[in-house]
Design an enzyme around this catalytic site. Structure first.
Site, PDB file in Angstrom:
ATOM      1  CG  HIS A  62      -0.301   0.102   2.531  1.00  0.00           C
ATOM      2  ND1 HIS A  62       0.522  -0.874   3.055  1.00  0.00           N
ATOM      3  CD2 HIS A  62      -0.338   1.085   3.480  1.00  0.00           C
ATOM      4  CE1 HIS A  62       0.937  -0.517   4.252  1.00  0.00           C
ATOM      5  NE2 HIS A  62       0.447   0.677   4.527  1.00  0.00           N
ATOM      6  CG  ASP A  66       5.202   2.806   7.177  1.00  0.00           C
ATOM      7  OD1 ASP A  66       4.322   3.343   6.489  1.00  0.00           O
ATOM      8  OD2 ASP A  66       4.941   1.982   8.083  1.00  0.00           O
ATOM      9  CG  HIS A  67       4.300  -0.337   4.226  1.00  0.00           C
ATOM     10  ND1 HIS A  67       4.353  -1.642   4.647  1.00  0.00           N
ATOM     11  CD2 HIS A  67       3.828   0.382   5.275  1.00  0.00           C
ATOM     12  CE1 HIS A  67       3.912  -1.713   5.903  1.00  0.00           C
ATOM     13  NE2 HIS A  67       3.594  -0.496   6.293  1.00  0.00           N
ATOM     14  CG  HIS A 142      -4.103   0.273   6.662  1.00  0.00           C
ATOM     15  ND1 HIS A 142      -4.160   0.457   8.026  1.00  0.00           N
ATOM     16  CD2 HIS A 142      -2.980   0.946   6.261  1.00  0.00           C
ATOM     17  CE1 HIS A 142      -3.132   1.174   8.423  1.00  0.00           C
ATOM     18  NE2 HIS A 142      -2.408   1.498   7.367  1.00  0.00           N
ATOM     19  CG  ASP A 212       0.605  -1.123   7.672  1.00  0.00           C
ATOM     20  OD1 ASP A 212       1.496  -1.981   7.779  1.00  0.00           O
ATOM     21  OD2 ASP A 212       0.813   0.094   7.777  1.00  0.00           O
ATOM     22  CG  HIS A 270       3.695  -2.519  10.768  1.00  0.00           C
ATOM     23  ND1 HIS A 270       2.812  -1.682  11.413  1.00  0.00           N
ATOM     24  CD2 HIS A 270       4.104  -1.852   9.663  1.00  0.00           C
ATOM     25  CE1 HIS A 270       2.685  -0.569  10.724  1.00  0.00           C
ATOM     26  NE2 HIS A 270       3.462  -0.640   9.651  1.00  0.00           N
TER      27      HIS A 270
END
Length: 303
Positions: A62, A66-67, A142, A212, A270
């Site tokens: 996504h 941070d991804h 999410h 997430d 995570h």
């Protein structure tokens, strides 16, 4: 034949306590995959001796930074080092626009073939089918469209039973047909059944990456009976209200998903930067599901 996962980053949004944003390298029979690419991923690859130039496929779950904030750095480093092998990236459709803008703004022309395939967060979808494995995306819950990924190894070819095959006059060029599951005819014209001279290959392995997500029971059928389940555990139960607001999960909730899915092993990751000691996550999850491991950075898990 190998099937292994190396953890490069296991923290949530912020770098803290020596932990980094999400990134994992998966190797299946020497094919290299990268799942998520948080900031600094290429540094973690060098630190942990990952053969990062062998990565052929990248999966982005996504568009929270941070991804994927490490992605353009990795792509341009590949380019600087004169990569020629094709790179395929799977991710939300908006990611293609982001990559194109970044390359255009820096006047970067890639030296290598690049393909982008947009993922959908509507249902379970087959997104990659290669000789070593298949990869599926599936929806998570999410704040932005988010997908998990399921990597399923393909069945290994049948193996020759060297003792039994000596009893027959089978041409060596027919051995390939036997491991493919076919019957053959020996030198005397006698039909030799495949099952008489081969044994079944090793059962295929499987790995599910649940990035997430809030506690989301509809995902359970998508990861049913998976061998190794990675599930985010951003919070502990003591902070479940925060988990609910941010659409994240607690360690206990991750364990509940693993239990309902009948997974063999649960891998937690995570982690929120508010927690320094990670053993509490493992302890909390084990109140529900016994076979729990922490996704500690630099650790390689063999499936």
């Amino acid at each position: 034949m190998s099937f292994e996962i190396t953890i490069l980053g296991s923290n949530s949004a912020l770098f803290n306590h020596g932990r980094h944003p999400t990134a994992q390298v998966v190797i299946i029979r020497n094919r290299h995959f990268l799942i998520d690419c948080g900031e600094g991923t290429q540094e973690r690859m060098r630190e942990h001796d990952v053969k990062w130039f062998k990565i052929e496929y990248i999966f982005i779950s996504h568009l929270h930074g941070d991804h994927y904030f490490g992605l353009i750095g990795l792509i341009t480093t590949f380019n600087l080092l004169k990569r020629t092998e094709k790179l395929t990236i799977f991710g939300p459709k908006e990611l293609k626009k982001i990559i194109d803008i970044q390359l255009k703004a820096s006047n970067t022309i890639l030296n290598f073939p690049f393909k982008f395939i947009a993922t959908k967060d509507d249902s379970k979808n087959l997104i990659l089918d290669i000789p070593e494995c298949t990869v599926y995306s599936f929806p998570l819950l999410h704040k932005v469209p988010t997908t998990g990924f399921l990597l399923v190894e393909k069945m290994e070819p049948r193996q020759l039973d060297l003792e039994k095959i000596k009893k027959y006059s089978i041409a060596k060029e027919d051995y390939k047909l036997l491991v493919q599951g076919q019957d053959v005819t020996d030198a005397n014209g006698k039909k030799i059944k495949n099952s008489a001279v081969t044994i079944k290959g090793r059962q295929p392995h499987s790995y599910a990456f649940c990035s997430d997500t809030a506690y989301h029971l509809p995902m359970v059928p998508f990861v049913k009976n998976v061998e190794l389940l990675y599930h985010e555990a951003t919070f502990l139960e003591q902070d479940i209200q925060r988990a609910n607001v941010t659409l994240h999960s607690t360690a206990k909730q991750a364990a509940l998903i693993a239990k309902k899915a009948k997974a063999k092993q649960l891998l937690l990751g995570h982690f929120s930067s508010r927690y320094m000691d990670l053993t509490v996550f493992e302890n909390e999850a084990k109140t529900v599901f016994e076979n729990v491991t922490l996704a500690l950075e630099g650790t390689t898990f063999k499936v």
